[in-house]
Design an enzyme around this catalytic site. Structure first.
Site, short mmCIF file in Angstrom:
data_model
loop_
_atom_site.label_atom_id
_atom_site.label_comp_id
_atom_site.label_asym_id
_atom_site.label_seq_id
_atom_site.Cartn_x
_atom_site.Cartn_y
_atom_site.Cartn_z
N ARG A 289 0.83 -1.21 0.00
CA ARG A 289 0.00 0.00 0.00
C ARG A 289 0.86 1.26 0.00
O ARG A 289 0.31 2.36 0.01
CB ARG A 289 -0.88 0.01 1.25
CG ARG A 289 -2.26 -0.61 1.06
CD ARG A 289 -2.93 -0.64 2.42
NE ARG A 289 -4.34 -0.54 2.42
CZ ARG A 289 -5.17 -1.55 2.70
NH1 ARG A 289 -4.70 -2.76 2.89
NH2 ARG A 289 -6.45 -1.34 2.76
N ARG B 179 -9.70 6.51 4.82
CA ARG B 179 -9.03 5.38 4.15
C ARG B 179 -8.84 5.69 2.66
O ARG B 179 -7.80 5.36 2.09
CB ARG B 179 -9.83 4.09 4.35
CG ARG B 179 -9.71 3.56 5.78
CD ARG B 179 -10.86 2.65 6.15
NE ARG B 179 -10.82 1.37 5.48
CZ ARG B 179 -11.88 0.55 5.40
NH1 ARG B 179 -13.04 0.90 5.93
NH2 ARG B 179 -11.76 -0.61 4.80
#
Ligand code: AMP
Length: 190
Positions: A89, A146
């Site tokens: 990520r 997020r």
């Protein structure tokens, strides 16, 4: 051996699709989110640390996440390939994954993104939150955080994998079977 990264925003369907692909291609599925949640449930030190970030919709620090991912790969020396779901990520994680695989004479064959609009994803996540009880799926401000983390830290990885000529994307809207089919078509070209 085939190693895949499933890429996409929260709620894009990475976990759902990984569950089908792992059966179809006999791959070991590693979801860093699932490993964190397992640790939280079992009250480990790692779980306590991860929870403090997950509850805010922030990414867990690279060092912690990378060490955990390495341990998961090393637990499976006989795997005939991996599906990495929710990892990497960040740039540092992508580099660490390449280094780890290179040490083992392995490589990522493809990174496949599941594409969907933010508003669709937010509705999906809120629905999932009602069933899963995941606190990070139940609060729209956490979900938006997020997405901000994704846009800032994860989206640049598209370029990382494009440079390596490994980036593919499929439409993530449709029935589960249709999306598995789209992913399978990409895998067939590898
Ligand atoms: P997921 O189940 O993939 O949506 O992940 C849930 C949460 O776990 C994320 O919002 C992050 O807080 C944390 N997490 C999962 N994977 C990673 C990762 N590769 N790097 C940092 N944090 C992660």
């Amino acid at each position: 051996m085939i190693n895949l990264v499933l890429f996409g925003k929260p709620g894009a369907g990475k976990g759902t699709q990984a569950n089908f692909l792992k059966e179809k291609y006999n791959l070991k599925h590693i979801s860093t989110g699932d490993v964190f949640r397992f640790n939280i449930k079992n009250g480990t030190e790692l779980g306590t640390l991860a929870k403090s970030y997950i509850d805010k919709g922030e990414l867990v620090p690279d060092e912690v996440t990378i060490n955990m991912l390495k341990a998961e790969v090393e637990k499976n020396p006989d795997a005939s390939g991996f599906i990495f779901d929710g990892f990497p990520r960040t740039n540092a994680q992508a580099e660490a994954l390449d280094d780890l695989l290179e040490e083992k004479e392995m490589k990522i064959d493809a990174t496949i993104a599941l594409e969907a609009d933010d508003e669709v994803l937010i509705q999906r996540l809120l629905e999932r939150g009602k069933v899963s009880g995941r606190s990070d799926d139940q609060d729209e401000s956490k979900i938006r955080n997020r997405f901000d983390e994704y846009n800032e830290k994860t989206a640049p990885l598209m370029q990382y994998y494009k440079k390596q000529d490994k980036f593919h994307s499929v439409n993530g809207i449709g029935s589960i079977e249709d999306i598995t089919e789209r992913l399978s078509k990409v895998i067939a070209t590898l």
